[in-house]
Write an enzyme that holds these catalytic residues in place. Structure first.
Site, PDB file in Angstrom:
ATOM      1  N   GLY A 123     -41.099 -46.818  45.620  1.00  0.00           N
ATOM      2  CA  GLY A 123     -40.697 -48.048  44.716  1.00  0.00           C
ATOM      3  C   GLY A 123     -40.405 -49.179  44.311  1.00  0.00           C
ATOM      4  O   GLY A 123     -39.598 -49.798  43.185  1.00  0.00           O
ATOM      5  N   ASP A 124     -42.465 -49.380  43.999  1.00  0.00           N
ATOM      6  CA  ASP A 124     -42.354 -49.813  42.489  1.00  0.00           C
ATOM      7  C   ASP A 124     -42.040 -49.647  41.606  1.00  0.00           C
ATOM      8  O   ASP A 124     -41.502 -50.189  40.939  1.00  0.00           O
ATOM      9  CB  ASP A 124     -43.813 -50.072  43.111  1.00  0.00           C
ATOM     10  CG  ASP A 124     -44.681 -50.521  44.379  1.00  0.00           C
ATOM     11  OD1 ASP A 124     -44.123 -51.421  44.649  1.00  0.00           O
ATOM     12  OD2 ASP A 124     -45.490 -49.685  44.212  1.00  0.00           O
TER      13      ASP A 124
END
Length: 310
Positions: free
Chosen positions: A252-253
């Site tokens: 996600g990052d």
């Protein structure tokens, strides 16, 4: 330049054991220690993509010094604010196919330290084009701290990409000043709306909510299934290639990093979506968190499919 924010970073310690025994001594030889935090993962991926990147938040004590040294080794600009408290450890014990985590809550930020950060942040947003804000708030900060940061960035027309959840995300989406992009997963989107989403049709319909009317980009990640993305009045369905995931932590990052880099490069909608989501795919293929193989970027982008569905 892109600025990534991690207000409550940590030294991530990983212990790998064949077996983990309770109430006795466990000796470990396979140990890794890295500068941890969602915004630091974003910064690493941006650095690997060749973007000009700085990172900020709060650091203190010897553990804060370790994180500073790691940032310096990468050549990422260090905009962190020094605090009296000690930066936290986060420990992961990997054993027998399981991962047991011990997460410290971190230091308490004083009112003076919070004010200093906001003063510095006001200076930083005038030097950068894009800000990413990731993760949770450390203790001591007001619940509307992110909202205040978004408001400061808006004064200088600096785009903010936000990756948070729960009450923090709700307060910002309902606030006066909006981020340029939010990246909830389907569970976080359901929490934001206050009802369960059963399928992709409901997710797509939910994106028409007035909550998102003034948020230019909403990226709803669906894990290995890709994402549903809203930009203005347009909604896209993106599907990711099938891969053998090695370590999906930090994907996600990496997606946030991909979209930040894509915005910096001026990519158009579908190319931007493919590029941004590809970083999550590439991160999942690597053992290290917040790492991609840049030689695979073109392949990953070519394997992404994006269809406009509304």
């Amino acid at each position: 330049m892109i600025l990534t924010i991690t207000l409550n970073p940590a030294v991530d310690i990983s212990y790998k054991l064949e077996t983990f025994s309770l109430d006795t001594v466990n000796r470990v030889a396979d140990v890794s220690k890295t500068a941890g935090g969602k915004g630091l993962n974003v910064a690493r991926v941006l650095d690997q993509l060749g973007e000009d990147v700085a990172t900020s938040g709060f650091l203190g004590g010897s553990l804060g010094g370790f994180i500073r040294s790691q940032i310096g080794l990468l050549g990422i600009e260090d905009f962190f604010v020094e605090i009296e408290g000690e930066t936290r450890n986060c420990i992961a014990v990997i054993h027998e196919g399981n991962q047991t985590e011990i997460l410290e809550s971190g230091p308490v930020i004083s009112e003076k330290e919070a004010s200093l950060f906001l003063k510095k942040f006001t200076e930083y947003v005038q030097q950068v084009d894009i800000v990413t804000i990731s993760g949770s708030l450390p203790k001591g900060l007001a619940a509307d701290f992110y909202l205040e940061m978004v408001g400061i960035a808006s004064q200088y027309n600096t785009r903010v990409l936000l990756d948070s959840n729960g009450a923090l995300l709700t307060s910002i989406v309902r606030g006066e000043h909006k981020p340029y992009l939010i990246k909830p997963n389907e569970d976080e989107l359901a929490d934001l709306l206050g009802y369960k989403l059963l399928d992709e049709i409901q997710i797509t319909e939910a994106l028409d909510s007035s909550l998102f009317a003034d948020v230019p980009w909403v990226v709803v990640t669906l894990g290995a299934d890709g994402a549903i993305v809203k930009h203005g009045d347009n909604i896209y369905r993106a599907k990711a290639p099938k891969i053998e995931a090695v370590n999906p932590v930090g994907s996600g990052d990496s997606v946030v990093a991909g979209f930040a880099a894509g915005f910096a490069r001026g990519l158009a909608d579908e190319d931007l979506i493919k590029f941004g989501l590809s970083m999550g795919v590439l991160n999942a293929m690597e053992e290290k968190t917040g790492h991609i193989n840049v030689d695979q970027v073109d392949w990953a982008v070519s394997q992404m499919s994006v269809e406009k569905i509304n």
